[in-house]
Design an enzyme around this catalytic site. Sequence first.
Site, PDB file in Angstrom:
ATOM      1  N   SER A   1       0.860  -1.194   0.000  1.00 15.52           N
ATOM      2  CA  SER A   1       0.000   0.000   0.000  1.00 15.52           C
ATOM      3  C   SER A   1       0.892   1.239   0.000  1.00 15.52           C
ATOM      4  CB  SER A   1      -0.851  -0.006   1.278  1.00 15.52           C
ATOM      5  OG  SER A   1      -1.501   1.237   1.459  1.00 15.52           O
TER       6      SER A   1
ATOM      7  N   TYR B   1      -2.398  -1.147  10.349  1.00 16.12           N
ATOM      8  CA  TYR B   1      -2.337  -1.244   8.883  1.00 16.12           C
ATOM      9  C   TYR B   1      -0.987  -0.730   8.370  1.00 16.12           C
ATOM     10  CZ  TYR B   1      -4.143  -0.925   4.067  1.00 16.12           C
ATOM     11  OH  TYR B   1      -4.360  -1.074   2.714  1.00 16.12           O
TER      12      TYR B   1
HETATM   13  P1  NAD Z   1     -11.535  -5.943  -0.229  1.00 16.97           P
HETATM   14  O1  NAD Z   1     -12.163  -5.848   1.112  1.00 16.97           O
HETATM   15  O2  NAD Z   1     -12.364  -5.830  -1.441  1.00 16.97           O
HETATM   16  O3  NAD Z   1     -10.713  -7.289  -0.377  1.00 16.97           O
HETATM   17  C1  NAD Z   1     -10.094  -7.931   0.690  1.00 16.97           C
HETATM   18  C2  NAD Z   1     -10.052  -9.391   0.363  1.00 16.97           C
HETATM   19  O4  NAD Z   1      -9.421 -10.074   1.445  1.00 16.97           O
HETATM   20  C3  NAD Z   1     -11.468  -9.976   0.204  1.00 16.97           C
HETATM   21  O5  NAD Z   1     -11.453 -10.906  -0.860  1.00 16.97           O
HETATM   22  C4  NAD Z   1     -11.683 -10.683   1.532  1.00 16.97           C
HETATM   23  O6  NAD Z   1     -12.578 -11.766   1.412  1.00 16.97           O
HETATM   24  C5  NAD Z   1     -10.273 -11.145   1.816  1.00 16.97           C
HETATM   25  N1  NAD Z   1     -10.048 -11.481   3.219  1.00 16.97           N
HETATM   26  C6  NAD Z   1     -10.320 -10.736   4.321  1.00 16.97           C
HETATM   27  N2  NAD Z   1     -10.009 -11.436   5.426  1.00 16.97           N
HETATM   28  C7  NAD Z   1      -9.529 -12.632   5.013  1.00 16.97           C
HETATM   29  C8  NAD Z   1      -9.049 -13.772   5.687  1.00 16.97           C
HETATM   30  N3  NAD Z   1      -9.008 -13.857   7.021  1.00 16.97           N
HETATM   31  N4  NAD Z   1      -8.634 -14.827   4.931  1.00 16.97           N
HETATM   32  C9  NAD Z   1      -8.704 -14.792   3.583  1.00 16.97           C
HETATM   33  N5  NAD Z   1      -9.138 -13.730   2.893  1.00 16.97           N
HETATM   34  C10 NAD Z   1      -9.545 -12.659   3.607  1.00 16.97           C
HETATM   35  O7  NAD Z   1     -10.371  -4.839  -0.211  1.00 16.97           O
HETATM   36  P2  NAD Z   1      -9.295  -4.407  -1.297  1.00 16.97           P
HETATM   37  O8  NAD Z   1      -9.307  -2.943  -1.301  1.00 16.97           O
HETATM   38  O9  NAD Z   1      -9.464  -5.143  -2.555  1.00 16.97           O
HETATM   39  O10 NAD Z   1      -7.954  -4.858  -0.569  1.00 16.97           O
HETATM   40  C11 NAD Z   1      -7.106  -5.857  -1.088  1.00 16.97           C
HETATM   41  C12 NAD Z   1      -5.681  -5.557  -0.661  1.00 16.97           C
HETATM   42  O11 NAD Z   1      -5.266  -4.330  -1.251  1.00 16.97           O
HETATM   43  C13 NAD Z   1      -5.506  -5.413   0.843  1.00 16.97           C
HETATM   44  O12 NAD Z   1      -4.296  -6.007   1.241  1.00 16.97           O
HETATM   45  C14 NAD Z   1      -5.451  -3.913   1.018  1.00 16.97           C
HETATM   46  O13 NAD Z   1      -4.729  -3.543   2.162  1.00 16.97           O
HETATM   47  C15 NAD Z   1      -4.723  -3.507  -0.253  1.00 16.97           C
HETATM   48  N6  NAD Z   1      -4.887  -2.103  -0.614  1.00 16.97           N
HETATM   49  C16 NAD Z   1      -6.116  -1.598  -0.932  1.00 16.97           C
HETATM   50  C17 NAD Z   1      -6.225  -0.257  -1.275  1.00 16.97           C
HETATM   51  C18 NAD Z   1      -7.529   0.360  -1.675  1.00 16.97           C
HETATM   52  O14 NAD Z   1      -7.602   1.585  -1.817  1.00 16.97           O
HETATM   53  N7  NAD Z   1      -8.594  -0.409  -1.888  1.00 16.97           N
HETATM   54  C19 NAD Z   1      -5.091   0.548  -1.279  1.00 16.97           C
HETATM   55  C20 NAD Z   1      -3.871   0.004  -0.939  1.00 16.97           C
HETATM   56  C21 NAD Z   1      -3.776  -1.327  -0.617  1.00 16.97           C
END
Ligand code: NAD
Length: 257
Positions: A139, A152
């Site tokens: 991130s 985080y």
């Molecule tokens: P999201 O909530 O759509 O996806 C998260 C995923 O992780 C989902 O598929 C969920 O089912 C899964 N998950 C949660 N707990 C779990 C567990 N215990 N075991 C297995 N799977 C689990 O969110 P996202 O935004 O797609 O985030 C995905 C990644 O990207 C994360 O690591 C997040 O930190 C990172 N990220 C997101 C953003 C953003 O702006 N959306 C920015 C930077 C980084």
Amino acid sequence: MTLSGKTAVITGSNSGIGLGVARELARAGANVVLNSFTDRDEDHKLAADMEAEFGVVVRYIAADMSKGEDCRALIEKAGACDILVNNAGIQHVSPIEDFPTVKWDAIIAINMSSAFHTTAAALPMMRKAGWGRVVNIASAHGLTASPYKGAYVAAKHGVVGFTKVTALETAKEDITCNAICPGYVHTPLVDAQIPDTAKKYNMTEEEAIEKVILERQPSKQFATVEQIGGTAVFLCSDAAAQITGTTISVDGGWTAL
Ligand code: NAD
């Protein structure tokens, strides 16, 4: 660019960025293993639909990335792992003194320690295959910080550090490890923050997106899951074979400020 014949395991891939990355890897020809902690009909349907759409093998394997033994079992059940994308992640926002320990532990386990367990299980398979690509979804918060996101920010900085260690331990082999550092991407994780942000600043949700959430993103646009997926495909390509131990920011200029 083709990843035909490769097997990609993407943790946390039944929504958001993980699903977007899985779809771009499948579009590039890789067989895909989707994952989350749930085991619903709709999870398996997602895999069947993707298989029909892209003409590659797509499986869904339930495993809880907060548990080390589940992380390792996911890789074992996949049977092959040429491409590992550590994506599963959760978020909690709270001042340090109020931060619930249970939330801290869950964020560190899912967002950071899961990458250790899956990587430890996948590296022997990659070494045997003589090729491997590890892509960690970190991130902008793996390179910078924000108040109230202690667990985080700590976890994502940890992922960036662990990415470098994995790269150094595999540098002489045809295995690379890199981290993608997204800024804000419009996914359920971000959607969940919008109503609270609007309420906190007494704004409409549209104003909260523009004036608060995208305030640090100079492009003033969300990145898309397809753009994160495309970056992952690039990191798996021959063009990226000498790129290892680094981070690629997909953040609309956030970390350039
Ligand atoms: P999201 O909530 O759509 O996806 C998260 C995923 O992780 C989902 O598929 C969920 O089912 C899964 N998950 C949660 N707990 C779990 C567990 N215990 N075991 C297995 N799977 C689990 O969110 P996202 O935004 O797609 O985030 C995905 C990644 O990207 C994360 O690591 C997040 O930190 C990172 N990220 C997101 C953003 C953003 O702006 N959306 C920015 C930077 C980084």
